[in-house]
Design a protein around this motif. Structure first.
Motif, PDB file in Angstrom:
ATOM      1  N   GLY A   1       0.806  -1.191   0.000  1.00 59.63           N
ATOM      2  CA  GLY A   1       0.000   0.000   0.000  1.00 59.63           C
ATOM      3  C   GLY A   1       0.847   1.251   0.000  1.00 59.63           C
ATOM      4  N   ASP A   2       0.202   2.364  -0.190  1.00 64.87           N
ATOM      5  CA  ASP A   2       0.863   3.659  -0.204  1.00 64.87           C
ATOM      6  C   ASP A   2       0.767   4.278   1.189  1.00 64.87           C
ATOM      7  OD1 ASP A   2       1.993   6.049  -0.853  1.00 64.87           O
ATOM      8  OD2 ASP A   2       0.359   6.729  -2.127  1.00 64.87           O
ATOM      9  N   TRP A   3       1.909   4.477   1.839  1.00 67.21           N
ATOM     10  CA  TRP A   3       1.924   4.993   3.213  1.00 67.21           C
ATOM     11  C   TRP A   3       2.200   6.493   3.281  1.00 67.21           C
ATOM     12  CZ3 TRP A   3       0.126   2.184   7.100  1.00 67.21           C
ATOM     13  CH2 TRP A   3       0.039   0.816   6.914  1.00 67.21           C
ATOM     14  N   TRP A   4       2.409   7.159   2.120  1.00 64.75           N
ATOM     15  CA  TRP A   4       2.668   8.597   2.162  1.00 64.75           C
ATOM     16  C   TRP A   4       1.528   9.316   2.872  1.00 64.75           C
ATOM     17  CZ3 TRP A   4       7.383   8.576   1.681  1.00 64.75           C
ATOM     18  CH2 TRP A   4       8.094   8.181   0.569  1.00 64.75           C
ATOM     19  N   GLY A   5       1.854  10.218   3.756  1.00 64.88           N
ATOM     20  CA  GLY A   5       0.846  10.981   4.485  1.00 64.88           C
ATOM     21  C   GLY A   5       0.405  10.340   5.793  1.00 64.88           C
ATOM     22  N   TRP A   6       0.897   9.164   6.106  1.00 60.43           N
ATOM     23  CA  TRP A   6       0.541   8.478   7.352  1.00 60.43           C
ATOM     24  C   TRP A   6       1.627   8.701   8.396  1.00 60.43           C
ATOM     25  CZ3 TRP A   6      -3.746   5.276   8.331  1.00 60.43           C
ATOM     26  CH2 TRP A   6      -4.598   5.109   7.252  1.00 60.43           C
ATOM     27  N   TYR A   7       1.215   8.786   9.653  1.00 62.14           N
ATOM     28  CA  TYR A   7       2.155   8.894  10.774  1.00 62.14           C
ATOM     29  C   TYR A   7       2.403   7.506  11.337  1.00 62.14           C
ATOM     30  CZ  TYR A   7       1.458  13.920  10.850  1.00 62.14           C
ATOM     31  OH  TYR A   7       1.421  15.245  10.519  1.00 62.14           O
ATOM     32  N   TYR A   8       3.605   7.315  11.890  1.00 60.76           N
ATOM     33  CA  TYR A   8       3.924   6.033  12.517  1.00 60.76           C
ATOM     34  C   TYR A   8       4.866   6.233  13.695  1.00 60.76           C
ATOM     35  CZ  TYR A   8       8.476   6.130  10.125  1.00 60.76           C
ATOM     36  OH  TYR A   8       9.720   6.464   9.685  1.00 60.76           O
ATOM     37  N   THR A   9       4.939   5.225  14.541  1.00 60.57           N
ATOM     38  CA  THR A   9       5.880   5.179  15.659  1.00 60.57           C
ATOM     39  C   THR A   9       6.458   3.773  15.724  1.00 60.57           C
ATOM     40  OG1 THR A   9       4.123   4.566  17.196  1.00 60.57           O
ATOM     41  CG2 THR A   9       4.664   6.906  17.060  1.00 60.57           C
ATOM     42  N   TYR A  10       7.521   3.626  16.493  1.00 60.34           N
ATOM     43  CA  TYR A  10       8.102   2.307  16.748  1.00 60.34           C
ATOM     44  C   TYR A  10       7.775   1.916  18.185  1.00 60.34           C
ATOM     45  CZ  TYR A  10      11.048   2.705  12.577  1.00 60.34           C
ATOM     46  OH  TYR A  10      11.514   2.826  11.308  1.00 60.34           O
ATOM     47  N   ARG A  11       7.531   0.658  18.399  1.00 54.63           N
ATOM     48  CA  ARG A  11       7.366   0.137  19.745  1.00 54.63           C
ATOM     49  C   ARG A  11       8.676  -0.564  20.090  1.00 54.63           C
ATOM     50  NH1 ARG A  11       1.936  -2.483  20.662  1.00 54.63           N
ATOM     51  NH2 ARG A  11       1.429  -0.295  20.513  1.00 54.63           N
ATOM     52  N   VAL A  12       9.369  -0.058  21.109  1.00 55.04           N
ATOM     53  CA  VAL A  12      10.669  -0.595  21.485  1.00 55.04           C
ATOM     54  C   VAL A  12      10.661  -1.092  22.925  1.00 55.04           C
ATOM     55  CG1 VAL A  12      11.933   0.870  19.868  1.00 55.04           C
ATOM     56  CG2 VAL A  12      11.567   1.652  22.195  1.00 55.04           C
ATOM     57  N   LYS A  13      11.488  -2.076  23.154  1.00 52.64           N
ATOM     58  CA  LYS A  13      11.659  -2.617  24.494  1.00 52.64           C
ATOM     59  C   LYS A  13      13.091  -2.305  24.899  1.00 52.64           C
ATOM     60  CE  LYS A  13      10.896  -6.902  27.014  1.00 52.64           C
ATOM     61  NZ  LYS A  13      10.538  -8.325  26.859  1.00 52.64           N
ATOM     62  N   ALA A  14      13.244  -1.434  25.911  1.00 57.79           N
ATOM     63  CA  ALA A  14      14.576  -0.980  26.303  1.00 57.79           C
ATOM     64  C   ALA A  14      14.587  -0.586  27.770  1.00 57.79           C
ATOM     65  CB  ALA A  14      14.988   0.204  25.440  1.00 57.79           C
ATOM     66  N   PHE A  15      15.779  -0.406  28.298  1.00 60.34           N
ATOM     67  CA  PHE A  15      15.921   0.038  29.686  1.00 60.34           C
ATOM     68  C   PHE A  15      15.436   1.474  29.802  1.00 60.34           C
ATOM     69  CE2 PHE A  15      18.310   2.096  33.092  1.00 60.34           C
ATOM     70  CZ  PHE A  15      17.953   1.285  34.158  1.00 60.34           C
ATOM     71  N   HIS A  16      14.581   1.712  30.780  1.00 59.15           N
ATOM     72  CA  HIS A  16      14.046   3.060  31.025  1.00 59.15           C
ATOM     73  C   HIS A  16      14.691   3.582  32.308  1.00 59.15           C
ATOM     74  CE1 HIS A  16      11.393   6.390  31.690  1.00 59.15           C
ATOM     75  NE2 HIS A  16      10.692   6.111  30.605  1.00 59.15           N
ATOM     76  N   PRO A  17      15.580   4.593  32.215  1.00 58.66           N
ATOM     77  CA  PRO A  17      16.313   5.034  33.400  1.00 58.66           C
ATOM     78  C   PRO A  17      15.445   5.646  34.501  1.00 58.66           C
ATOM     79  CG  PRO A  17      16.757   6.477  31.524  1.00 58.66           C
ATOM     80  CD  PRO A  17      15.959   5.317  31.012  1.00 58.66           C
ATOM     81  N   GLN A  18      14.307   6.210  34.164  1.00 56.55           N
ATOM     82  CA  GLN A  18      13.467   6.829  35.186  1.00 56.55           C
ATOM     83  C   GLN A  18      12.789   5.803  36.088  1.00 56.55           C
ATOM     84  OE1 GLN A  18      10.945   9.429  32.866  1.00 56.55           O
ATOM     85  NE2 GLN A  18      12.270  11.178  33.292  1.00 56.55           N
ATOM     86  N   ILE A  19      12.484   4.630  35.524  1.00 59.09           N
ATOM     87  CA  ILE A  19      11.841   3.598  36.351  1.00 59.09           C
ATOM     88  C   ILE A  19      12.809   2.483  36.727  1.00 59.09           C
ATOM     89  CG2 ILE A  19       9.532   4.093  35.478  1.00 59.09           C
ATOM     90  CD1 ILE A  19       9.777   1.645  33.678  1.00 59.09           C
ATOM     91  N   GLY A  20      14.018   2.513  36.141  1.00 57.02           N
ATOM     92  CA  GLY A  20      15.057   1.573  36.511  1.00 57.02           C
ATOM     93  C   GLY A  20      14.864   0.144  36.046  1.00 57.02           C
ATOM     94  N   LYS A  21      14.061  -0.056  34.982  1.00 55.71           N
ATOM     95  CA  LYS A  21      13.876  -1.416  34.471  1.00 55.71           C
ATOM     96  C   LYS A  21      13.535  -1.376  32.982  1.00 55.71           C
ATOM     97  CE  LYS A  21       9.051  -1.687  35.914  1.00 55.71           C
ATOM     98  NZ  LYS A  21       8.050  -2.430  36.654  1.00 55.71           N
ATOM     99  N   ILE A  22      13.471  -2.572  32.377  1.00 48.48           N
ATOM    100  CA  ILE A  22      13.100  -2.702  30.980  1.00 48.48           C
ATOM    101  C   ILE A  22      11.624  -2.332  30.825  1.00 48.48           C
ATOM    102  CG2 ILE A  22      12.877  -4.296  29.034  1.00 48.48           C
ATOM    103  CD1 ILE A  22      15.760  -3.779  29.727  1.00 48.48           C
TER     104      ILE A  22
END
Length: 85
Positions: A1-22
């Motif tokens: 399909g044609d995705w021009w004009g659509w917004y997207y984000t990534y879902r990542v799993k990583a260490f979060h320093p503010q909560i101190g865990k993944i």
């Protein structure tokens, strides 16, 4: 399909320093060329090449044109962006 004009984000799993865990977080693309007003999402879009935006598509002619005069050099707007690893 044609995705021009659509917004997207990534879902990542990583260490979060503010909560101190993944944690799973939704983030914009750090290498995007366009984003939403609050920079929370990335926009899939076409950014034109020089040949598409230069009048007559002749870069050599465009470069020979005189630069616009500014009343004050502070009127020039220069942007710089850095991406952190």
């Amino acid at each position: 399909g044609d995705w021009w004009g659509w917004y997207y984000t990534y879902r990542v799993k990583a260490f979060h320093p503010q909560i101190g865990k993944i944690a799973v977080m939704e983030v914009p693309d750090p290498y995007s060329r366009a984003c939403s007003a609050n920079s929370g999402r990335t926009l899939a879009c076409h950014l034109p090449t020089w040949n598409e935006v230069v009048p007559g598509q002749n870069i050599a002619d465009w470069r020979r044109r005189p630069r616009p005069d500014f009343e004050h050099r502070g009127h020039a707007v220069i942007y710089e962006l850095h991406i952190r690893d």
